[in-house]
Write an enzyme that holds these catalytic residues in place. Structure first.
Site, PDB file in Angstrom:
ATOM      1  N   LYS A  84      45.679  34.990  47.062  1.00 21.45           N
ATOM      2  CA  LYS A  84      45.902  36.408  46.715  1.00 21.45           C
ATOM      3  C   LYS A  84      45.620  37.328  47.899  1.00 21.45           C
ATOM      4  O   LYS A  84      46.428  38.179  48.252  1.00 21.45           O
ATOM      5  CB  LYS A  84      45.000  36.808  45.539  1.00 21.45           C
ATOM      6  CG  LYS A  84      44.934  38.306  45.325  1.00 21.45           C
ATOM      7  CD  LYS A  84      44.015  38.697  44.197  1.00 21.45           C
ATOM      8  CE  LYS A  84      42.648  39.155  44.579  1.00 21.45           C
ATOM      9  NZ  LYS A  84      42.412  40.464  45.122  1.00 21.45           N
ATOM     10  N   ASN A  85      44.446  37.155  48.515  1.00 23.88           N
ATOM     11  CA  ASN A  85      44.061  38.132  49.528  1.00 23.88           C
ATOM     12  C   ASN A  85      44.826  37.962  50.842  1.00 23.88           C
ATOM     13  O   ASN A  85      44.775  38.833  51.698  1.00 23.88           O
ATOM     14  CB  ASN A  85      42.543  38.120  49.736  1.00 23.88           C
ATOM     15  CG  ASN A  85      41.829  38.754  48.545  1.00 23.88           C
ATOM     16  OD1 ASN A  85      42.458  39.454  47.749  1.00 23.88           O
ATOM     17  ND2 ASN A  85      40.536  38.499  48.405  1.00 23.88           N
ATOM     18  N   CYS A 132      39.180  46.604  41.991  1.00 18.71           N
ATOM     19  CA  CYS A 132      37.939  46.349  41.253  1.00 18.71           C
ATOM     20  C   CYS A 132      36.860  47.344  41.656  1.00 18.71           C
ATOM     21  O   CYS A 132      36.724  47.671  42.838  1.00 18.71           O
ATOM     22  CB  CYS A 132      37.413  44.942  41.566  1.00 18.71           C
ATOM     23  SG  CYS A 132      38.442  43.632  40.915  1.00 18.71           S
ATOM     24  N   ARG A 182      33.574  52.063  47.856  1.00 20.97           N
ATOM     25  CA  ARG A 182      34.458  51.300  48.734  1.00 20.97           C
ATOM     26  C   ARG A 182      35.104  52.248  49.760  1.00 20.97           C
ATOM     27  O   ARG A 182      36.268  52.640  49.630  1.00 20.97           O
ATOM     28  CB  ARG A 182      35.512  50.554  47.905  1.00 20.97           C
ATOM     29  CG  ARG A 182      34.891  49.521  46.972  1.00 20.97           C
ATOM     30  CD  ARG A 182      35.911  48.683  46.238  1.00 20.97           C
ATOM     31  NE  ARG A 182      36.540  47.683  47.089  1.00 20.97           N
ATOM     32  CZ  ARG A 182      37.313  46.699  46.615  1.00 20.97           C
ATOM     33  NH1 ARG A 182      37.544  46.591  45.330  1.00 20.97           N
ATOM     34  NH2 ARG A 182      37.860  45.824  47.448  1.00 20.97           N
ATOM     35  N   ILE A 193      36.743  53.811  53.328  1.00 23.25           N
ATOM     36  CA  ILE A 193      37.728  53.274  54.295  1.00 23.25           C
ATOM     37  C   ILE A 193      37.524  53.915  55.670  1.00 23.25           C
ATOM     38  O   ILE A 193      38.452  54.029  56.457  1.00 23.25           O
ATOM     39  CB  ILE A 193      39.189  53.429  53.804  1.00 23.25           C
ATOM     40  CG1 ILE A 193      39.556  54.905  53.579  1.00 23.25           C
ATOM     41  CG2 ILE A 193      39.454  52.626  52.555  1.00 23.25           C
ATOM     42  CD1 ILE A 193      41.083  55.114  53.543  1.00 23.25           C
ATOM     43  N   ASP A 241      33.125  36.825  46.733  1.00 26.84           N
ATOM     44  CA  ASP A 241      34.077  36.647  45.625  1.00 26.84           C
ATOM     45  C   ASP A 241      33.796  35.394  44.803  1.00 26.84           C
ATOM     46  O   ASP A 241      34.478  35.130  43.811  1.00 26.84           O
ATOM     47  CB  ASP A 241      35.523  36.619  46.163  1.00 26.84           C
ATOM     48  CG  ASP A 241      35.941  37.967  46.737  1.00 26.84           C
ATOM     49  OD1 ASP A 241      35.237  38.970  46.489  1.00 26.84           O
ATOM     50  OD2 ASP A 241      36.960  38.018  47.449  1.00 26.84           O
ATOM     51  N   ARG A 297      45.062  39.578  37.503  1.00 23.22           N
ATOM     52  CA  ARG A 297      45.385  40.169  38.808  1.00 23.22           C
ATOM     53  C   ARG A 297      45.324  39.105  39.899  1.00 23.22           C
ATOM     54  O   ARG A 297      45.968  39.261  40.942  1.00 23.22           O
ATOM     55  CB  ARG A 297      44.366  41.267  39.162  1.00 23.22           C
ATOM     56  CG  ARG A 297      44.562  42.564  38.401  1.00 23.22           C
ATOM     57  CD  ARG A 297      43.665  43.645  38.966  1.00 23.22           C
ATOM     58  NE  ARG A 297      43.542  43.461  40.401  1.00 23.22           N
ATOM     59  CZ  ARG A 297      42.418  43.606  41.088  1.00 23.22           C
ATOM     60  NH1 ARG A 297      41.319  43.964  40.493  1.00 23.22           N
ATOM     61  NH2 ARG A 297      42.391  43.406  42.390  1.00 23.22           N
TER      62      ARG A 297
HETATM   63  C1  EPZ Z   1      38.280  42.356  50.615  1.00 24.95           C
HETATM   64  O1  EPZ Z   1      37.974  43.671  50.168  1.00 24.95           O
HETATM   65  C2  EPZ Z   1      38.747  41.583  49.406  1.00 24.95           C
HETATM   66  N1  EPZ Z   1      39.928  42.249  48.879  1.00 24.95           N
HETATM   67  C3  EPZ Z   1      37.632  41.518  48.369  1.00 24.95           C
HETATM   68  O2  EPZ Z   1      38.078  40.652  47.332  1.00 24.95           O
HETATM   69  C4  EPZ Z   1      36.375  40.908  48.993  1.00 24.95           C
HETATM   70  O3  EPZ Z   1      35.317  41.022  48.072  1.00 24.95           O
HETATM   71  C5  EPZ Z   1      36.010  41.649  50.275  1.00 24.95           C
HETATM   72  O4  EPZ Z   1      37.150  41.703  51.165  1.00 24.95           O
HETATM   73  C6  EPZ Z   1      34.876  40.973  51.019  1.00 24.95           C
HETATM   74  O5  EPZ Z   1      35.210  39.647  51.325  1.00 24.95           O
HETATM   75  C7  EPZ Z   1      41.112  42.023  49.431  1.00 24.95           C
HETATM   76  O6  EPZ Z   1      41.272  41.248  50.371  1.00 24.95           O
HETATM   77  C8  EPZ Z   1      42.283  42.716  48.834  1.00 24.95           C
HETATM   78  P1  EPZ Z   1      35.615  44.850  53.075  1.00 24.95           P
HETATM   79  P2  EPZ Z   1      37.787  44.824  51.227  1.00 24.95           P
HETATM   80  O7  EPZ Z   1      36.332  45.966  53.754  1.00 24.95           O
HETATM   81  O8  EPZ Z   1      38.674  44.584  52.373  1.00 24.95           O
HETATM   82  C9  EPZ Z   1      32.121  48.094  53.663  1.00 24.95           C
HETATM   83  C10 EPZ Z   1      38.537  39.968  45.155  1.00 24.95           C
HETATM   84  O9  EPZ Z   1      37.814  39.752  44.169  1.00 24.95           O
HETATM   85  N2  EPZ Z   1      33.156  48.942  54.291  1.00 24.95           N
HETATM   86  O10 EPZ Z   1      35.472  43.555  53.790  1.00 24.95           O
HETATM   87  O11 EPZ Z   1      37.920  46.108  50.497  1.00 24.95           O
HETATM   88  C11 EPZ Z   1      32.356  47.926  52.165  1.00 24.95           C
HETATM   89  O12 EPZ Z   1      31.827  49.021  51.437  1.00 24.95           O
HETATM   90  C12 EPZ Z   1      38.310  41.181  46.031  1.00 24.95           C
HETATM   91  O13 EPZ Z   1      39.494  39.246  45.464  1.00 24.95           O
HETATM   92  C13 EPZ Z   1      32.784  50.118  54.883  1.00 24.95           C
HETATM   93  O14 EPZ Z   1      31.615  50.521  54.898  1.00 24.95           O
HETATM   94  O15 EPZ Z   1      36.267  44.603  51.647  1.00 24.95           O
HETATM   95  C14 EPZ Z   1      31.662  46.608  51.896  1.00 24.95           C
HETATM   96  O16 EPZ Z   1      30.302  46.837  51.717  1.00 24.95           O
HETATM   97  C15 EPZ Z   1      37.257  42.073  45.481  1.00 24.95           C
HETATM   98  N3  EPZ Z   1      33.763  50.885  55.464  1.00 24.95           N
HETATM   99  C16 EPZ Z   1      31.878  45.822  53.192  1.00 24.95           C
HETATM  100  O17 EPZ Z   1      32.219  46.786  54.190  1.00 24.95           O
HETATM  101  C17 EPZ Z   1      35.071  50.514  55.501  1.00 24.95           C
HETATM  102  O18 EPZ Z   1      35.891  51.248  56.061  1.00 24.95           O
HETATM  103  C18 EPZ Z   1      32.978  44.781  53.147  1.00 24.95           C
HETATM  104  O19 EPZ Z   1      34.183  45.387  52.663  1.00 24.95           O
HETATM  105  C19 EPZ Z   1      35.418  49.288  54.900  1.00 24.95           C
HETATM  106  C20 EPZ Z   1      34.446  48.525  54.308  1.00 24.95           C
END
Ligand code: EPZ
Length: 431
Positions: free
Chosen positions: A22-23, A117, A122, A124, A306, A398
């Site tokens: 998926k991811n 989710c 979250r 960006i 995850d 999903r």
């Molecule tokens: C991806 O989310 C996955 N989603 C998530 O899987 C997964 O839990 C996550 O990576 C961590 O492995 C997809 O790939 C679509 P991150 P993402 O940016 O990219 C902080 C599932 O169940 N952060 O790696 O949104 C954030 O708050 C889903 O399949 C910032 O501070 O996660 C978090 O604490 C749920 N600023 C950490 O980094 C930013 O600009 C990691 O988030 C971005 C992130």
């Protein structure tokens, strides 16, 4: 309203085949926008996040043709819009990859903040930092529209303050056609980052170092169409592994990359499971009550966040007390309340959960709070005595292809049932 109704207590046994990741696919589908050509993508999982992303591409003007259930051809030549409204973007978190892809193609993107989710805040900010380093001006407009615009994207070095999968992918998407060299430092190393890099390179990009924490991208003028096969889903595989162990079953999980599963295998072995690795399959069996173990979620190659909810279900029936530390998300223990309704003993304090293993769980009406919490509730239902009904199963669909059929194929007693809204009566005749 649809629910899963599970009659638990049966060890899962047999063989199951894992679908495409998926991811990875939710990043690769937007990446086709950069090609302005036809891409044929195989091993696409038939899940609602994919349907949502394909729907968005269609509305933007792409021609999408399903060759079969898991293969699509996407022609992105006719995309003529760089705007994605909230109604579309709210359907999945990964719609934020459209910012990087549209910016890379049109030097302009207007995309509403995504859905997905709820796992805590979250932000960006790191995505935006990356776009700005490449020369884009990024503003937040009304209706939470992110507006990113550049005259010409220029390669630059980007140091990510946190290891972020999403920011790493978005920077890659925006940088592949930027002029000059982009270096992403402190990059995420997840298997789907490597898969995206391989896909981009198959389209003619020059991306090196994916899978390490420094990714170097030399911008190219043009990309072209290609044929590509998505990697197997690490988390789907891990979910079946934990389900096999938690039910004291014996399951051969096919179409996996065992290397991607090492952190999960290591913890299962620590709990007393037998794990046998083959070239592209893995067999998990368990013949006793699991032992306790502590887990701490970390970016890849650490234990994946995850998999945290699913593994906690196994620990809820382990001998002894286990400590689970969630270090990626602020709020990923919401499922603990549901699991407690089944007799689990979990005390959550901030980002730590202390799980006192009990002899067994009891079926109850519960809810899927999000995708992986939902998968965890299914495992809890398979483990528990009696009947478990799970509401809000759209979260699970999903990310898990044919989840009912696949679990049934390894002996789970599970049915999808439709109830008129407001009708809470469950008939306890799951076969
Ligand atoms: C991806 O989310 C996955 N989603 C998530 O899987 C997964 O839990 C996550 O990576 C961590 O492995 C997809 O790939 C679509 P991150 P993402 O940016 O990219 C902080 C599932 O169940 N952060 O790696 O949104 C954030 O708050 C889903 O399949 C910032 O501070 O996660 C978090 O604490 C749920 N600023 C950490 O980094 C930013 O600009 C990691 O988030 C971005 C992130």
């Amino acid at each position: 309203m649809e629910k899963f109704v599970i009659s638990g207590g049966t060890p899962l046994k047999g063989e199951v085949t894992v679908s495409g990741a998926k991811n990875a696919v939710v990043a690769i589908l937007p990446a086709t926008i950069l090609a302005e050509d036809v891409c044929r993508i195989e091993n696409i999982p038939n899940i609602s996040d994919v349907t949502a992303m394909i729907n968005i591409l269609n509305i933007m003007g792409a021609h999408v043709k399903y060759i079969n259930k898991n293969t699509v051809e996407i022609d992105t030549r006719h995309i003529n819009s760089y705007v994605v409204e909230h109604e579309l973007s709210k359907q999945l978190r990964a719609s934020y990859y459209l910012i990087g892809a549209l910016l890379g193609r049109f030097s302009h993107a207007e995309v509403a903040m995504p859905g997905g989710c709820y796992l805590g805040v979250r932000p960006i900010d790191q995505h935006i930092k990356g776009f700005e380093a490449l020369g884009a001006k990024v503003t937040m407009e009304e209706n939470a529209m992110v507006n990113a615009q550049a005259d010409r994207l220029l390669g630059n070095s980007i140091y990510l303050d946190v290891v972020s999968v999403g920011a790493t992918i978005n920077c890659m998407l925006a940088a592949v056609k930027a002029r000059g060299l982009t270096v992403i430092e402190n990059a995420a190393k997840e298997p789907h980052i490597v898969d995206l890099a391989n896909f981009l390179n198959t389209m003619g990009a020059d991306v090196r170092g994916a899978g390490t924490d420094v990714i170097k991208i030399r911008g190219v003028e043009k990309l072209h169409g290609c044929e590509y096969t998505i990697i197997p889903d690490q988390i789907e595989a891990g979910t079946y592994m934990v389900a096999a162990a938690a039910t004291k079953g014996d399951v051969l999980i096919k179409n996996v990359i065992p290397k991607h599963l090492e952190s999960i295998s290591a913890k299962l072995i620590e709990c007393g499971a037998n794990v046998e690795e083959y070239d592209d399959s893995i067999r998990v069996s368990m013949d006793r009550r699991p032992g306790k173990c502590n887990i701490k979620t970390m970016p890849h190659p650490g234990f994946p966040t995850d998999m945290q909810p699913q593994f906690s279900v196994l620990l809820s029936i382990a001998r002894g007390v286990s400590i689970v530390t969630e270090s990626v998300w602020d709020n990923r223990f919401r499922y603990a309340e549901q699991l407690s309704r089944m007799g689990a003993v979990i005390r959550v304090n901030g980002k730590t959960a202390v799980i006192e293993g009990v002899e067994g769980l009891k079926g109850a009406p519960i809810r899927a709070d999000d995708l992986r919490a939902g998968a965890a509730m299914m495992i809890a239902g398979f483990v528990a005595s009696g009947v478990t009904e799970i509401e809000e199963i759209y979260h699970i669909e999903r990310g898990y292809e044919d989840v009912v059929e696949k679990f049934r194929s390894i002996g789970a007693k599970i049915e999808r049932r439709e109830y008129p809204d407001g009708d809470d009566k469950i008939q306890l005749n799951v076969g």
